[in-house]
Design a protein around this motif. Structure first.
Motif, PDB file in Angstrom:
ATOM      1  N   GLY A 131       0.845  -1.189   0.000  1.00 33.36           N
ATOM      2  CA  GLY A 131       0.000   0.000   0.000  1.00 33.36           C
ATOM      3  C   GLY A 131       0.880   1.238   0.000  1.00 33.36           C
ATOM      4  N   ASP A 132       0.594   2.181   0.915  1.00 29.58           N
ATOM      5  CA  ASP A 132       1.436   3.372   1.004  1.00 29.58           C
ATOM      6  C   ASP A 132       2.478   3.259   2.113  1.00 29.58           C
ATOM      7  OD1 ASP A 132      -0.186   3.573   3.211  1.00 29.58           O
ATOM      8  OD2 ASP A 132      -1.012   5.534   2.732  1.00 29.58           O
ATOM      9  N   LEU A 133       2.695   2.025   2.593  1.00 29.90           N
ATOM     10  CA  LEU A 133       3.752   1.755   3.560  1.00 29.90           C
ATOM     11  C   LEU A 133       5.012   1.328   2.822  1.00 29.90           C
ATOM     12  CD1 LEU A 133       4.820   1.113   6.498  1.00 29.90           C
ATOM     13  CD2 LEU A 133       3.937  -1.203   6.111  1.00 29.90           C
ATOM     14  N   LEU A 134       6.129   1.996   3.094  1.00 26.96           N
ATOM     15  CA  LEU A 134       7.418   1.653   2.502  1.00 26.96           C
ATOM     16  C   LEU A 134       8.396   1.257   3.599  1.00 26.96           C
ATOM     17  CD1 LEU A 134       7.910   4.519  -0.138  1.00 26.96           C
ATOM     18  CD2 LEU A 134       7.027   2.210  -0.509  1.00 26.96           C
ATOM     19  N   GLU A 160       9.806  -5.364   8.682  1.00 29.16           N
ATOM     20  CA  GLU A 160      10.504  -5.854   7.488  1.00 29.16           C
ATOM     21  C   GLU A 160      10.076  -7.286   7.161  1.00 29.16           C
ATOM     22  OE1 GLU A 160      15.074  -6.897   6.027  1.00 29.16           O
ATOM     23  OE2 GLU A 160      14.718  -6.004   7.996  1.00 29.16           O
ATOM     24  N   THR A 161       9.976  -8.115   8.200  1.00 30.64           N
ATOM     25  CA  THR A 161       9.561  -9.507   8.004  1.00 30.64           C
ATOM     26  C   THR A 161       8.152  -9.587   7.431  1.00 30.64           C
ATOM     27  OG1 THR A 161      10.974 -10.254   9.828  1.00 30.64           O
ATOM     28  CG2 THR A 161       9.170 -11.711   9.173  1.00 30.64           C
ATOM     29  N   LEU A 162       7.231  -8.809   7.996  1.00 30.70           N
ATOM     30  CA  LEU A 162       5.840  -8.817   7.526  1.00 30.70           C
ATOM     31  C   LEU A 162       5.725  -8.255   6.114  1.00 30.70           C
ATOM     32  CD1 LEU A 162       4.085  -7.522  10.768  1.00 30.70           C
ATOM     33  CD2 LEU A 162       4.009  -9.856   9.883  1.00 30.70           C
ATOM     34  N   ALA A 163       6.452  -7.163   5.835  1.00 26.94           N
ATOM     35  CA  ALA A 163       6.346  -6.496   4.536  1.00 26.94           C
ATOM     36  C   ALA A 163       6.962  -7.320   3.410  1.00 26.94           C
ATOM     37  CB  ALA A 163       7.003  -5.122   4.595  1.00 26.94           C
ATOM     38  N   ALA A 164       7.907  -8.178   3.747  1.00 21.02           N
ATOM     39  CA  ALA A 164       8.529  -9.017   2.720  1.00 21.02           C
ATOM     40  C   ALA A 164       7.542 -10.054   2.169  1.00 21.02           C
ATOM     41  CB  ALA A 164       9.764  -9.721   3.287  1.00 21.02           C
ATOM     42  N   LYS A 221      -0.634 -10.570  10.358  1.00 16.71           N
ATOM     43  CA  LYS A 221      -0.242 -10.385   8.963  1.00 16.71           C
ATOM     44  C   LYS A 221      -0.310  -8.902   8.631  1.00 16.71           C
ATOM     45  CE  LYS A 221      -4.843 -11.010   6.852  1.00 16.71           C
ATOM     46  NZ  LYS A 221      -5.613 -11.766   5.833  1.00 16.71           N
ATOM     47  N   LEU A 222       0.399  -8.515   7.574  1.00 16.88           N
ATOM     48  CA  LEU A 222       0.423  -7.138   7.100  1.00 16.88           C
ATOM     49  C   LEU A 222      -0.355  -7.049   5.786  1.00 16.88           C
ATOM     50  CD1 LEU A 222       1.646  -4.250   7.564  1.00 16.88           C
ATOM     51  CD2 LEU A 222       3.473  -4.953   5.998  1.00 16.88           C
ATOM     52  N   THR A 223      -1.264  -6.072   5.690  1.00 15.18           N
ATOM     53  CA  THR A 223      -2.028  -5.879   4.462  1.00 15.18           C
ATOM     54  C   THR A 223      -1.783  -4.467   3.939  1.00 15.18           C
ATOM     55  OG1 THR A 223      -4.060  -4.905   5.373  1.00 15.18           O
ATOM     56  CG2 THR A 223      -3.798  -7.312   5.549  1.00 15.18           C
ATOM     57  N   ASP A 224      -2.386  -4.152   2.787  1.00 12.67           N
ATOM     58  CA  ASP A 224      -2.171  -2.835   2.199  1.00 12.67           C
ATOM     59  C   ASP A 224      -3.081  -1.761   2.808  1.00 12.67           C
ATOM     60  OD1 ASP A 224      -4.665  -3.373   1.138  1.00 12.67           O
ATOM     61  OD2 ASP A 224      -3.970  -3.552  -0.929  1.00 12.67           O
ATOM     62  N   GLY A 225      -3.914  -2.152   3.772  1.00 13.87           N
ATOM     63  CA  GLY A 225      -4.743  -1.186   4.464  1.00 13.87           C
ATOM     64  C   GLY A 225      -5.992  -0.781   3.722  1.00 13.87           C
ATOM     65  N   SER A 226      -6.298  -1.461   2.624  1.00 14.92           N
ATOM     66  CA  SER A 226      -7.437  -1.061   1.808  1.00 14.92           C
ATOM     67  C   SER A 226      -8.765  -1.602   2.326  1.00 14.92           C
ATOM     68  CB  SER A 226      -7.253  -1.523   0.361  1.00 14.92           C
ATOM     69  OG  SER A 226      -7.168  -2.935   0.294  1.00 14.92           O
ATOM     70  N   GLY A 227      -8.708  -2.431   3.324  1.00 11.64           N
ATOM     71  CA  GLY A 227      -9.964  -2.940   3.831  1.00 11.64           C
ATOM     72  C   GLY A 227      -9.877  -4.376   4.246  1.00 11.64           C
TER      73      GLY A 227
END
Length: 227
Positions: A131-134, A160-164, A221-227
């Motif tokens: 998403g907009d997380l870098l 970093e682990t989740l975003a990978a 878990k990590l998501t893009d935050g869109s819903g």
């Protein structure tokens, strides 16, 4: 003071250059002036205790912080981690255990400073975007919608682990292994504290998270935050 001298001897035997101070204010001054590779803090110190010192240091630096304490309860441990400590050793401890913790923290610090030379196997090399997380592993930077986010070293490793692998569910045990390795004092509740802090930093509403989601009975878990 006797305890500090013992720690100094352990560290010097491992080839480290060591400066010992005996109160919290001096610890803050020396950390600011010398930019050490590692700070070992006893919780019980005069003038400013180790928790106060950790709070100040973490606000100004990413230097690894190892806490030493006779307080062995989980709540005490979590307070230290919440302030940004990287590891926590309870007394009594063995010199061998202490030195193992020190080596682990220094190795992880080198990963951050020299990512190409010391990158762990399987670690991402490019900026991670969810998403907009870098998350930029090479520069150890995090941003949300273009705004910088300050993370402790432990928080960064989790993110970093989740975003990978976005959308992958990680158990608490897997995240603990990533952040703290073999530590027998660290509990799975530690991950929950890190997640609480990360949500405060990257979620629009930490009480209703849309990025870091809890998968009940499993982990996060990590998501893009869109819903």
């Amino acid at each position: 003071m006797k305890q500090a001298e013992l720690v100094r001897r352990y560290l010097e035997r491992e080839g480290h250059s060591v400066l010992v101070v005996h109160d919290g204010r001096a610890a803050i001054d020396e950390a600011r002036g010398r930019e050490p590779d590692l700070v070992v803090l006893d919780v019980m110190m005069p003038k400013a205790d180790g928790l106060d010192v950790c709070r100040v240091i973490r606000a100004e630096s990413d230097v690894p912080v190892l806490m030493l304490t006779a307080r062995a309860t989980e709540d005490d441990l979590l307070v230290g981690l919440d302030l940004g400590a990287d590891d926590y050793v309870t007394k009594p401890y063995s010199p061998r255990e202490l030195m193992a913790r020190v080596r682990t923290l220094l190795r992880r610090a080198r990963h951050s400073r020299d990512p190409e030379e010391t990158r762990r196997p399987g670690a991402p090399e490019e900026t991670l975007k969810v998403g907009d997380l870098l998350v930029d592993p090479a520069r150890h930077l995090v941003s949300v919608a273009g705004g910088p986010v300050d993370c402790t070293p432990a928080e960064f490793r989790i993110l970093e682990t989740l975003a990978a692998q976005p959308e992958r569910v990680f158990t608490r045990a897997q995240l603990l292994e990533e952040v703290h390795g073999f530590d027998r004092f660290i509990t799975r509740r530690t991950v929950d504290v890190h997640m609480l802090n990360l949500r405060k930093k990257i979620e629009p509403d930490p009480r209703r998270p849309t990025r870091i989601l809890t998968v009940y009975g499993v982990g996060y878990k990590l998501t893009d935050g869109s819903g």
